[in-house]
Structures are given as C-alpha cells and as structure tokens.
Design an enzyme around this catalytic site. Structure first.
Site, PDB file in Angstrom:
ATOM      1  N   ASP A  13      -9.185 -32.847  12.576  1.00  0.00           N
ATOM      2  CA  ASP A  13      -9.554 -31.577  11.698  1.00  0.00           C
ATOM      3  C   ASP A  13      -8.852 -30.335  11.409  1.00  0.00           C
ATOM      4  O   ASP A  13      -8.328 -29.773  12.443  1.00  0.00           O
ATOM      5  CB  ASP A  13     -11.142 -31.051  12.239  1.00  0.00           C
ATOM      6  CG  ASP A  13     -11.794 -30.207  11.367  1.00  0.00           C
ATOM      7  OD1 ASP A  13     -11.169 -29.819  10.307  1.00  0.00           O
ATOM      8  OD2 ASP A  13     -12.763 -29.555  12.068  1.00  0.00           O
ATOM      9  N   ASP A 106      -9.770 -32.563   4.748  1.00  0.00           N
ATOM     10  CA  ASP A 106      -9.040 -32.000   5.789  1.00  0.00           C
ATOM     11  C   ASP A 106      -9.428 -32.790   7.172  1.00  0.00           C
ATOM     12  O   ASP A 106      -9.503 -32.220   8.423  1.00  0.00           O
ATOM     13  CB  ASP A 106      -9.018 -30.610   6.016  1.00  0.00           C
ATOM     14  CG  ASP A 106     -10.280 -30.031   6.206  1.00  0.00           C
ATOM     15  OD1 ASP A 106     -11.348 -30.601   6.035  1.00  0.00           O
ATOM     16  OD2 ASP A 106     -10.287 -28.942   7.081  1.00  0.00           O
ATOM     17  N   GLU A 107     -10.408 -33.848   7.015  1.00  0.00           N
ATOM     18  CA  GLU A 107     -11.058 -34.438   8.377  1.00  0.00           C
ATOM     19  C   GLU A 107     -10.814 -35.844   8.199  1.00  0.00           C
ATOM     20  O   GLU A 107     -11.017 -36.580   7.111  1.00  0.00           O
ATOM     21  CB  GLU A 107     -12.511 -33.985   8.417  1.00  0.00           C
ATOM     22  CG  GLU A 107     -12.629 -32.506   8.977  1.00  0.00           C
ATOM     23  CD  GLU A 107     -13.951 -32.344   9.231  1.00  0.00           C
ATOM     24  OE1 GLU A 107     -14.647 -33.187  10.001  1.00  0.00           O
ATOM     25  OE2 GLU A 107     -14.395 -31.280   8.925  1.00  0.00           O
TER      26      GLU A 107
END
Ligand SMILES: [Mg+2]
Length: 396
Positions: A13, A106-107
């Site tokens: 993350d 973004d994860e």
C-alpha cells in the site's frame, strides 16, 4: 523444505500515493504540508503525513483544508502521471513473481508463497528488498504487510504507515488481530465501528468472545464472514489478470453510506463499464449478472439475472441493473457497499441472431474502440480499480 511452500502474501500500500508522486517529480515538496486536490471538485484526494498532522484528511473539501491548514501547499490533481507511477510500481512487483493482484492504483497483493519454498526469513528479506527497490527507483514510499493470507496482510500493511513493514508469522494471525481496534478489520467503517463500540465490541478479540446467537443478532447474515475475519481466516487467492477468470467482479465500499437509488445505480453501471473491456480483451462472453447490496451492519442480499445468450456488451446488462438492485435492496436503509459480478463465462462461438447481428457487431466495434481509447489514455486495464474508487477515495 517440504513440498508445499509456506503461504506468504504481501499486501503493498503506497503511502499518500498522489502526494508521493508529486514529491517524486518535485523533491522540493518533500517533508512539507502538501495535498493533492481538485479545485473544481473541491476535494482533497491525498494528503502528506505533515498535512494530516495539521488536520487535513481525505476526502475533505479543499476550502476547509485551506482553513484548518493555511500554509497547505495545494497541488492540482494531475491526470496520467499517477497511473504511470502505478504501472511502474507494479511492474517492479512482477519482476519478483507474476502472481500480483492490482487492487487499485496504489494497493495490491503479491503471492510469494509458490516462489521458492522460502523460509520465513527469506520471504521477509524479499519483501524488504521490494520496498527498498520501489523507493530507490521511483522515490515512492510504500508500506508492506507480510502474512499467510490477504486479509491479515492488508491489516498489517496499514498498521505502521508510512514506511511500514509488519510481519505476521504463520499461525499468529488471530493473536495478531485480537488486540487491534475493531475499525482495523476490512469492511468496518467509522459508522459500523461506532455502533459496535456502543455494543461493547471495541477490539477484534471482543467478537471472538461473543456467542453465535449474539453475533447473528449483531451482524445478520454476514456474521460468519465477520467471525472468520476476526479469527484472521481468509483463503481467497491472489487473482492475477492473466488467469482464466470464472467470473468478473467489482465492488465498492462507500466512504459514507448511500441511500440514493440513482447514485447506487450509476455506481453499479460504472462497474459494468469497467468490467466489460476486460471481458472483451480476454475474448470471453458472460451470461449472468449479480448485484449485491450490503448494509453498514454487514447484512447483505443479492439478486441475479441470466441472459438467454451470453454477451460481451455493456448494453446487454444495463437494463438489468435497476431491477436487480431493487430486488436486492429490500430494506430502504442506506448501503455501505455495492458489487457487480458477471459470471457464466463463455468463450465458445456464439449464436448470431440474424436480424440483430449487424447491429450487435457495430456496437461491439464501437465498444472495442472505446477500450482502445481508454487504454491509450492510460486508464485501461490497470486502472480499473482506481477509476471506480475515484480520486476522492485514496486512503493511505
Ligand atoms: Mg495508499
């Protein structure tokens, strides 16, 4: 080592991703109170940890952010560059293993289990190396959680942000979760958290202490899922886009509960828009659409419809979204989550309706053209999750 490798899932993350991209491009912004926000939408979509310490959070109206933090440096929400950084970040992950699931811009999850019969120490070293490499090559800080399954790794990655690195040893999942605040469990939003705390459930351990009847009364039909989550049990696989899919699905947990039918219908239709290009790219067709509605207390219901013939067109499924939503959403209480699943995957030759065929082909070509445009703009396959979460929903 034994033949079956240790399960090892890494949840990655990125920290304050949009802001980190801006700082990577302009290092003068580092260490400052920076936020990325849309002026016209007027919402902060990402805030540096310095800005958070000043009271700025996401999503927050830009005007309010500037009031609570007058020296905030506001960077206009840029398009394209975040997607480009996201691709490069996940490409670095895929250099380790193809078993990478990109959950959002973004994860993502990385399955290091089958990689090499690694010992726990080796897995931790590989994960640490990845964190360093993403920083060295992109100057993007990321937090990692290393555990035996997706659920626990996702909790772990959020625990020590930014630059977090939390390892939960095999067998230690329940023990790891037990002392944590109930709001740390996936799916427990601020409202659920408040109502659970009012019932005396403040920590994960408090769920395990309750009896079955009590849990049923609190969580409704979702009680077993909740109990499994509290125990740190999760056997869902890391799903790469390269795998043969049995179904295509997408869900969104709302930042606030939503009670407006048309708004939910729009979100659900947007999911069909996001899933169909992937179905076409895989050369598949689907037959069944399922709409699931979930309330803040984890109670949920779903409704499905199966077409007489499979299709890879958005327009074949649009008309079913509203009726299915109406069927699933029987209690007129605001929803926390909606999901759409397209299943009954079919790749055989389809039977053409002689009269509808020409029109169908034309619509299909049009849909493919839109897919190409989306891919060129950089919001194609890789960005699907992000598109739906929207710029206002980046959390960490
Ligand atoms: Mg993040």
């Amino acid at each position: 080592m034994s033949a079956s490798p240790l399960p090892a899932i890494v949840h990655l993350d990125a920290d304050a991703f949009f802001v980190s991209v801006e700082q990577s491009l302009n290092p003068a912004l580092r260490g400052k109170k920076v936020a990325v926000g849309g002026r016209e939408r007027g919402i902060i979509s990402s805030a540096s940890y310095e800005a958070r310490a000043c009271g700025v959070y996401t999503p927050m109206p830009t005007a309010r952010a500037l009031r609570v933090c007058p020296d905030l440096i506001l960077v206009h929400h840029g398009s394209g560059k975040y997607g480009e950084y996201s691709r490069r970040m996940f490409d670095l992950c895929e250099e380790l293993t193809p078993l990478v699931e990109r959950r959002s811009i973004d994860e993502g999850y990385i399955d290091l289990g089958p990689r090499g019969h690694g010992t726990q120490a080796e897995i931790v070293a590989v994960a640490g190396g990845l964190q360093r490499r993403i920083w060295d090559e992109l100057q993007i800080p990321v937090s990692l959680g290393v555990a035996t399954n997706k659920l626990v790794s996702a909790v772990a990655s959020k625990l020590q942000k930014p630059h977090g690195f939390v390892v939960v040893p095999p067998g230690g999942e329940a023990e790891f979760l037990a002392p944590l605040d109930i709001g740390r469990l996936p799916g427990v939003g601020p409202k659920t958290e408040a109502s659970l705390k009012a019932l005396g459930i403040a920590r994960v351990a408090d769920i395990l202490a309750r009896g079955e009847a009590e849990l049923q009364a609190i969580f409704g039909s979702g009680w077993l899922e909740m109990l499994a989550a509290a125990r740190g049990e999760d056997d869902s696989p890391v799903e790469t886009e390269h795998e043969e899919a049995k179904s295509y699905s997408q869900q969104e947990t709302f930042a606030r509960d939503i009670g407006d039918f048309e708004e939910i219908e729009r979100v659900a239709k947007g999911m069909i828009d996001a899933l169909m290009p992937q179905i076409r790219a895989d050369g598949k067709r689907v037959r069944t659409v399922t709409v699931k509605a979930r309330y803040p207390n984890f109670e949920h219901a779903s409704a499905a419809h199966t077409l007489p013939e499979s299709s890879d067109l958005e327009t074949a499924f649009y008309p079913w979204v509203a009726p299915l939503l109406r069927k699933a959403w029987t209690k007129r209480r605001p929803l926390r989550l909606v999901s759409v699943k397209l299943s009954g995957v079919d790749d055989g030759p389809r039977q053409l309706d002689l009269f509808g065929a020409a029109d169908d082909e034309r619509r299909k070509r049009l849909a493919s053209a839109v897919d190409v445009l989306k891919a060129r703009r950089g919001d194609g396959a890789v960005m699907r999750g992000a598109q739906l979460r929207g710029p206002g929903r980046e959390r960490g």
